[in-house]
Design an enzyme around this catalytic site. Structure first.
Site, PDB file in Angstrom:
ATOM      1  N   LEU A  21     -29.636  -1.756  23.434  1.00  0.00           N
ATOM      2  CA  LEU A  21     -29.794  -0.466  22.492  1.00  0.00           C
ATOM      3  C   LEU A  21     -29.398   0.483  23.680  1.00  0.00           C
ATOM      4  O   LEU A  21     -28.650   1.690  23.160  1.00  0.00           O
ATOM      5  CB  LEU A  21     -31.418  -0.091  22.074  1.00  0.00           C
ATOM      6  CG  LEU A  21     -31.693  -0.872  20.834  1.00  0.00           C
ATOM      7  CD1 LEU A  21     -33.167  -0.894  20.713  1.00  0.00           C
ATOM      8  CD2 LEU A  21     -30.936  -0.166  19.552  1.00  0.00           C
ATOM      9  N   SER A  75     -35.900   1.563  39.170  1.00  0.00           N
ATOM     10  CA  SER A  75     -36.953   1.219  37.954  1.00  0.00           C
ATOM     11  C   SER A  75     -37.362   2.717  37.427  1.00  0.00           C
ATOM     12  O   SER A  75     -37.497   3.676  38.252  1.00  0.00           O
ATOM     13  CB  SER A  75     -38.245   0.718  38.428  1.00  0.00           C
ATOM     14  OG  SER A  75     -39.290   0.568  37.241  1.00  0.00           O
ATOM     15  N   VAL A  76     -37.794   2.565  36.006  1.00  0.00           N
ATOM     16  CA  VAL A  76     -38.142   3.917  35.540  1.00  0.00           C
ATOM     17  C   VAL A  76     -39.473   4.382  36.023  1.00  0.00           C
ATOM     18  O   VAL A  76     -40.081   5.332  35.838  1.00  0.00           O
ATOM     19  CB  VAL A  76     -38.533   3.864  33.681  1.00  0.00           C
ATOM     20  CG1 VAL A  76     -36.939   3.841  33.193  1.00  0.00           C
ATOM     21  CG2 VAL A  76     -38.902   2.511  33.635  1.00  0.00           C
ATOM     22  N   ASN A  99     -35.711   4.539  27.263  1.00  0.00           N
ATOM     23  CA  ASN A  99     -35.499   3.312  26.336  1.00  0.00           C
ATOM     24  C   ASN A  99     -35.815   2.085  27.266  1.00  0.00           C
ATOM     25  O   ASN A  99     -36.009   0.829  26.330  1.00  0.00           O
ATOM     26  CB  ASN A  99     -33.917   3.226  26.186  1.00  0.00           C
ATOM     27  CG  ASN A  99     -33.239   1.986  25.553  1.00  0.00           C
ATOM     28  OD1 ASN A  99     -33.514   1.554  24.284  1.00  0.00           O
ATOM     29  ND2 ASN A  99     -32.664   1.235  26.556  1.00  0.00           N
ATOM     30  N   SER A 151     -42.085   0.953  18.447  1.00  0.00           N
ATOM     31  CA  SER A 151     -41.557  -0.249  17.956  1.00  0.00           C
ATOM     32  C   SER A 151     -42.743  -0.503  16.874  1.00  0.00           C
ATOM     33  O   SER A 151     -43.889  -0.053  16.890  1.00  0.00           O
ATOM     34  CB  SER A 151     -42.069  -1.225  19.044  1.00  0.00           C
ATOM     35  OG  SER A 151     -42.211  -2.636  18.072  1.00  0.00           O
ATOM     36  N   TYR A 164     -47.786  -4.912  24.459  1.00  0.00           N
ATOM     37  CA  TYR A 164     -46.679  -4.285  24.173  1.00  0.00           C
ATOM     38  C   TYR A 164     -46.873  -2.990  22.949  1.00  0.00           C
ATOM     39  O   TYR A 164     -46.452  -1.800  22.865  1.00  0.00           O
ATOM     40  CB  TYR A 164     -45.663  -5.233  23.413  1.00  0.00           C
ATOM     41  CG  TYR A 164     -44.224  -4.573  23.179  1.00  0.00           C
ATOM     42  CD1 TYR A 164     -43.095  -4.402  23.963  1.00  0.00           C
ATOM     43  CD2 TYR A 164     -43.753  -4.734  21.671  1.00  0.00           C
ATOM     44  CE1 TYR A 164     -42.125  -3.806  23.488  1.00  0.00           C
ATOM     45  CE2 TYR A 164     -42.563  -4.120  21.362  1.00  0.00           C
ATOM     46  CZ  TYR A 164     -41.497  -3.696  22.315  1.00  0.00           C
ATOM     47  OH  TYR A 164     -40.464  -3.219  21.946  1.00  0.00           O
ATOM     48  N   LYS A 168     -46.376   0.740  23.029  1.00  0.00           N
ATOM     49  CA  LYS A 168     -45.539   1.519  21.981  1.00  0.00           C
ATOM     50  C   LYS A 168     -46.023   2.684  21.287  1.00  0.00           C
ATOM     51  O   LYS A 168     -45.410   3.744  21.044  1.00  0.00           O
ATOM     52  CB  LYS A 168     -44.893   0.373  21.308  1.00  0.00           C
ATOM     53  CG  LYS A 168     -43.758  -0.551  22.034  1.00  0.00           C
ATOM     54  CD  LYS A 168     -42.676   0.404  22.770  1.00  0.00           C
ATOM     55  CE  LYS A 168     -41.583  -0.270  23.120  1.00  0.00           C
ATOM     56  NZ  LYS A 168     -40.497   0.526  23.942  1.00  0.00           N
ATOM     57  N   GLY A 197     -30.374  -6.654  17.163  1.00  0.00           N
ATOM     58  CA  GLY A 197     -30.214  -7.605  18.020  1.00  0.00           C
ATOM     59  C   GLY A 197     -30.026  -7.279  19.521  1.00  0.00           C
ATOM     60  O   GLY A 197     -29.037  -6.661  19.664  1.00  0.00           O
ATOM     61  N   SER A 198     -30.683  -7.977  20.142  1.00  0.00           N
ATOM     62  CA  SER A 198     -30.353  -7.691  21.579  1.00  0.00           C
ATOM     63  C   SER A 198     -31.239  -8.797  22.588  1.00  0.00           C
ATOM     64  O   SER A 198     -31.886  -9.991  21.656  1.00  0.00           O
ATOM     65  CB  SER A 198     -31.263  -6.584  22.222  1.00  0.00           C
ATOM     66  OG  SER A 198     -32.614  -6.721  22.145  1.00  0.00           O
ATOM     67  N   ARG A 199     -30.971  -8.939  23.728  1.00  0.00           N
ATOM     68  CA  ARG A 199     -31.481  -9.962  24.523  1.00  0.00           C
ATOM     69  C   ARG A 199     -33.069 -10.245  24.193  1.00  0.00           C
ATOM     70  O   ARG A 199     -33.697 -11.156  24.540  1.00  0.00           O
ATOM     71  CB  ARG A 199     -31.243 -10.152  25.949  1.00  0.00           C
ATOM     72  CG  ARG A 199     -31.718  -8.928  26.655  1.00  0.00           C
ATOM     73  CD  ARG A 199     -31.456  -8.938  28.182  1.00  0.00           C
ATOM     74  NE  ARG A 199     -32.319  -7.908  28.887  1.00  0.00           N
ATOM     75  CZ  ARG A 199     -32.546  -7.772  30.264  1.00  0.00           C
ATOM     76  NH1 ARG A 199     -31.833  -8.870  30.840  1.00  0.00           N
ATOM     77  NH2 ARG A 199     -33.229  -7.176  30.799  1.00  0.00           N
TER      78      ARG A 199
HETATM   79  P1  NAD Z   1     -32.947  -5.206  26.267  1.00  0.00           P
HETATM   80  O1  NAD Z   1     -33.689  -6.087  27.019  1.00  0.00           O
HETATM   81  O2  NAD Z   1     -31.313  -5.437  25.844  1.00  0.00           O
HETATM   82  O3  NAD Z   1     -32.502  -3.817  27.193  1.00  0.00           O
HETATM   83  C1  NAD Z   1     -33.642  -3.262  27.999  1.00  0.00           C
HETATM   84  C2  NAD Z   1     -33.081  -2.935  29.315  1.00  0.00           C
HETATM   85  O4  NAD Z   1     -34.199  -2.261  29.810  1.00  0.00           O
HETATM   86  C3  NAD Z   1     -32.414  -3.879  29.919  1.00  0.00           C
HETATM   87  O5  NAD Z   1     -31.203  -3.727  30.381  1.00  0.00           O
HETATM   88  C4  NAD Z   1     -33.644  -3.959  31.256  1.00  0.00           C
HETATM   89  O6  NAD Z   1     -32.805  -4.323  32.437  1.00  0.00           O
HETATM   90  C5  NAD Z   1     -33.790  -2.512  31.343  1.00  0.00           C
HETATM   91  N1  NAD Z   1     -35.073  -2.431  32.208  1.00  0.00           N
HETATM   92  C6  NAD Z   1     -36.346  -3.169  31.809  1.00  0.00           C
HETATM   93  N2  NAD Z   1     -37.077  -2.897  32.752  1.00  0.00           N
HETATM   94  C7  NAD Z   1     -36.646  -1.460  33.351  1.00  0.00           C
HETATM   95  C8  NAD Z   1     -37.090  -0.674  34.548  1.00  0.00           C
HETATM   96  N3  NAD Z   1     -38.559  -0.823  34.922  1.00  0.00           N
HETATM   97  N4  NAD Z   1     -36.318   0.342  34.731  1.00  0.00           N
HETATM   98  C9  NAD Z   1     -35.010   0.439  34.584  1.00  0.00           C
HETATM   99  N5  NAD Z   1     -34.699  -0.405  33.599  1.00  0.00           N
HETATM  100  C10 NAD Z   1     -35.331  -1.344  33.074  1.00  0.00           C
HETATM  101  O7  NAD Z   1     -33.691  -4.629  25.123  1.00  0.00           O
HETATM  102  P2  NAD Z   1     -33.446  -3.482  23.852  1.00  0.00           P
HETATM  103  O8  NAD Z   1     -33.641  -4.385  22.592  1.00  0.00           O
HETATM  104  O9  NAD Z   1     -32.104  -2.960  23.886  1.00  0.00           O
HETATM  105  O10 NAD Z   1     -34.614  -2.739  24.009  1.00  0.00           O
HETATM  106  C11 NAD Z   1     -34.423  -1.404  24.330  1.00  0.00           C
HETATM  107  C12 NAD Z   1     -35.849  -0.743  23.891  1.00  0.00           C
HETATM  108  O11 NAD Z   1     -35.934  -0.829  22.525  1.00  0.00           O
HETATM  109  C13 NAD Z   1     -37.297  -1.187  24.648  1.00  0.00           C
HETATM  110  O12 NAD Z   1     -37.898  -0.179  24.860  1.00  0.00           O
HETATM  111  C14 NAD Z   1     -37.568  -2.086  23.353  1.00  0.00           C
HETATM  112  O13 NAD Z   1     -39.105  -2.181  23.661  1.00  0.00           O
HETATM  113  C15 NAD Z   1     -37.346  -1.110  22.365  1.00  0.00           C
HETATM  114  N6  NAD Z   1     -37.161  -2.182  21.003  1.00  0.00           N
HETATM  115  C16 NAD Z   1     -36.290  -2.852  20.631  1.00  0.00           C
HETATM  116  C17 NAD Z   1     -36.556  -3.504  19.497  1.00  0.00           C
HETATM  117  C18 NAD Z   1     -35.249  -4.417  18.946  1.00  0.00           C
HETATM  118  O14 NAD Z   1     -35.514  -5.049  18.026  1.00  0.00           O
HETATM  119  N7  NAD Z   1     -34.511  -4.815  19.915  1.00  0.00           N
HETATM  120  C19 NAD Z   1     -37.517  -3.415  18.768  1.00  0.00           C
HETATM  121  C20 NAD Z   1     -38.502  -2.134  19.060  1.00  0.00           C
HETATM  122  C21 NAD Z   1     -38.531  -1.676  20.027  1.00  0.00           C
END
Ligand code: NAD
Length: 303
Positions: A21, A75-76, A99, A151, A164, A168, A197-199
């Site tokens: 995302l 890191s954030v 994010n 989430s 989580y 959230k 869709g993501s890792r």
């Molecule tokens: P993702 O794993 O593809 O991307 C998350 C990114 O955050 C990764 O590139 C990772 O390296 C980075 N990250 C992790 N810890 C970090 C830190 N301490 N400092 C800086 N960067 C850091 O996952 P995504 O699905 O793109 O998720 C993005 C956000 O959306 C997240 O907060 C996730 O919880 C939320 N979310 C995603 C979904 C989904 O369906 N994909 C659903 C609900 C919420």
């Protein structure tokens, strides 16, 4: 089709922008004219390790398309460094997309304190650190747009995600108060609960679903919420796979007992239907004053 939503001259920070995302948000803001800070720690989806590759690749992609971007690998949890990168490189910060995220999914009985703390630190403390560093800049320039990424797991609960879900929904509460405090200075704060869709989801979703739930669907809402023309604040939106909707609290009309006599557990037991039944008399308190209204009315009515 309405006018293109542009971000020329704006500086946008996207945390966790190396994948999924965040990457989609970063690319799109850059395409719309923003200067983008692409932050990513570059670790695994469970929060192990670190690498500069993820953020750098997205910066390279933005530059190759003619955009402006800079990488940040913190890191954030060190959010002040991320905001400093924006100020040092581009001189300001206008938009912050909180994010970055990780998962430590495990049933509650097996959850360790480390699983709990790590998820809290990345999602909640990380969003706090980034937002706290960005806030004075936004307040003083009387412009800011902030997104929290929540989430459905937090809103509804989800097996194996106690940590989580806590983090959230915590972000949604955090955003609600920031929205109140930021409004007078045009700092607008909204929360999204995305599906994409993501890792992060590739281990729990089949391939056809992963392919359909493109992050770009979520990014379209994020862009709208962060545009200078958007003034709705304190919202919580569910988004993904082409769906866009807003949530609010709903409360039953409930049962009021006149004050001046004790209310016993048996009284509550007897009134259970009235207390818990959602029908057309249910309300949607929009703020804390609305929430307290029936209680204050009851106090005023007296015994
Ligand atoms: P993702 O794993 O593809 O991307 C998350 C990114 O955050 C990764 O590139 C990772 O390296 C980075 N990250 C992790 N810890 C970090 C830190 N301490 N400092 C800086 N960067 C850091 O996952 P995504 O699905 O793109 O998720 C993005 C956000 O959306 C997240 O907060 C996730 O919880 C939320 N979310 C995603 C979904 C989904 O369906 N994909 C659903 C609900 C919420």
């Amino acid at each position: 089709m309405s006018k293109e939503l542009r971000f020329d001259g704006k500086v946008v920070v996207v945390t966790g922008a190396g994948n999924g995302l965040g990457r989609s948000h970063a690319l799109e803001f850059a395409r719309r004219g923003a200067k983008v800070v692409v932050n990513d720690l570059g670790g695994s989806h469970t929060g192990e390790g670190a690498s500069q590759t993820a953020a750098q690749k997205v910066v390279d992609e933005i530059k190759a398309a003619g955009g402006e971007a800079v990488a940040n690998y913190d890191s954030v949890e060190n959010g002040e460094n991320i905001v400093e990168t924006a100020i040092d490189t581009f001189g300001r910060i206008d938009v912050l997309i909180n994010n970055a995220g990780i998962l430590r999914d495990v049933s509650f009985a097996k959850m360790t304190e480390q699983d709990w703390d790590l998820v809290y630190r990345v999602h909640v403390k990380g969003a706090f650190k980034c937002t706290h560093a960005a806030w004075p800049h936004m307040r003083d320039q009387k412009f800011g747009r902030i997104i929290m990424t929540a989430s459905a797991a937090g809103i509804y609960g989800n097996f194996g995600q106690a940590n989580y879900a806590m983090a959230k929904l915590g972000l949604a509460g955090f955003a609600n108060t920031l929205a109140i405090e930021g409004r007078k200075n045009n700092v607008i704060v909204n929360t999204i609960a995305p599906v994409a869709g993501s890792r992060m989801t590739e281990t729990v979703m089949p391939q056809n679903l992963l392919d359909a739930l493109k992050p770009e669907y979520v990014t379209a809402l994020v862009v709208e919420l962060c545009h200078e023309s958007h003034e709705d604040t304190g919202g919580l939106y569910e988004v993904g796979g082409g769906y866009y909707g807003k949530l609010r609290w709903e409360r039953t009309k409930g049962k009021l007992f006149r004050l001046g006599r004790p209310v016993k557990a048996e009284d509550v037991h007897e009134a259970w239907g009235e207390i818990s039944k959602f029908d057309e008399s249910a309300t949607h308190p929009p703020h804390i004053a609305g929430s307290l209204q029936p209680i204050m009315d009851n106090v005023e009515a007296g015994p």
